[in-house]
Every structure is written in C-alpha cells, then in structure tokens.
Motif scaffolding. Structure first.
Motif, short mmCIF file in Angstrom:
data_model
loop_
_atom_site.label_atom_id
_atom_site.label_comp_id
_atom_site.label_asym_id
_atom_site.label_seq_id
_atom_site.Cartn_x
_atom_site.Cartn_y
_atom_site.Cartn_z
N GLY A 54 4.74 7.26 7.50
CA GLY A 54 3.97 7.09 7.56
C GLY A 54 3.68 5.91 7.79
O GLY A 54 5.31 5.92 8.79
N ILE A 56 2.39 2.05 9.85
CA ILE A 56 1.77 0.78 9.63
C ILE A 56 2.05 0.53 11.12
O ILE A 56 2.45 0.04 11.92
N TRP A 57 -0.30 0.14 11.55
CA TRP A 57 -1.08 -0.38 12.55
C TRP A 57 -0.92 -1.53 12.66
O TRP A 57 -1.85 -1.35 12.22
N ARG A 107 -4.22 9.71 6.77
CA ARG A 107 -4.36 9.01 5.49
C ARG A 107 -3.05 8.45 4.97
O ARG A 107 -2.53 7.91 4.06
N ASN A 108 -2.05 8.64 6.15
CA ASN A 108 -0.91 8.34 5.88
C ASN A 108 -0.17 7.25 6.82
O ASN A 108 0.24 6.60 7.08
N ILE A 109 -1.47 5.97 7.44
CA ILE A 109 -1.55 5.54 8.12
C ILE A 109 -2.68 4.03 7.65
O ILE A 109 -3.94 4.32 7.03
N CYS A 110 -1.89 2.89 7.84
CA CYS A 110 -2.53 1.70 6.91
C CYS A 110 -2.57 0.74 8.39
O CYS A 110 -1.56 0.21 9.63
N LEU A 112 -3.19 -2.59 10.02
CA LEU A 112 -3.53 -4.07 9.83
C LEU A 112 -4.53 -4.98 11.29
O LEU A 112 -3.38 -4.33 11.98
#
Length: 113
Positions: A54, A56-57, A107-110, A112
């Motif tokens: 996973g 978080i970008w 699908r495993n990237i959030c 922000l």
C-alpha cells in the motif's frame, strides 16, 4: 527525449535492492532524495519484499505520466505511472524492477495533495 534516464536508472536499481534488503531484515526503510524519480526504486524494493503493498502518495500532482504522453520527458513526473505498470512497454527496465507485472495495485494507493 527522456530527461536523465541513464542517471535515474543507475540510482533506482541499487536503491530498490537496499529497500528490499532492509524490509526483509525487519527494518522500516526511509528514503529521501532530491527528485520524485527516486520513488521508483523505493516502491520497487518495497514491492519485492511485500505480498501486498500500500502507498500514500503526498504530492500536489499524481506523477502518473508515461513517456508517450509527457511533453517534458521528465521522469520525475512518472514514478506512479511506472509503479502501476502503465510504462512497462516504454520503460521496460524500470517497469521490471520489481520483478512483477506492476509494483503496486493502483487500488492500494491513496493520493493526497
């Protein structure tokens, strides 16, 4: 023309190896660099050491470009595009760095920013 491709490749290949080694040794690697393109090595190494990765970008833009749609040719705008496998045909050496079809499932990237 892709800007600094040989230099970026020379940096991210050993970075991926080090990130993978650190995770497999039970450490949490923290990488810092002066260009977004270094994320390619970080993501590839983490992907190798993880069954399901996973991410978080944190950025003001998604860095989902690939060579065929990039007007500037700057790879620092492509790390997420490379990580999700969009550039595998155009940048095969970088696309294969995780030794998988893609480094991370989108699908495993959030994102922000």
């Amino acid at each position: 023309d892709l800007q600094f491709l040989p230099e970026i490749t020379a940096a991210v290949v050993p970075l991926a190896d080090e990130v993978e080694r650190a995770i497999l040794a039970g450490h949490l690697p923290v990488t810092m660099g002066g260009d977004h393109a270094l994320a390619i090595g970080t993501i590839a190494g983490a992907s190798r050491a993880s069954e399901r990765l996973g991410m978080i970008w944190l950025d003001t833009h998604p860095d989902l470009n690939i060579p065929s749609v990039s007007e500037s040719g700057h790879i620092h705008g492509m790390p997420v595009g490379i990580a999700v496998g969009l550039a595998n045909e155009e940048l095969p050496e970088l696309g294969a760095l995780a030794r998988k079809e893609r480094m991370i499932d989108p699908r495993n990237i959030c994102m922000l920013g």
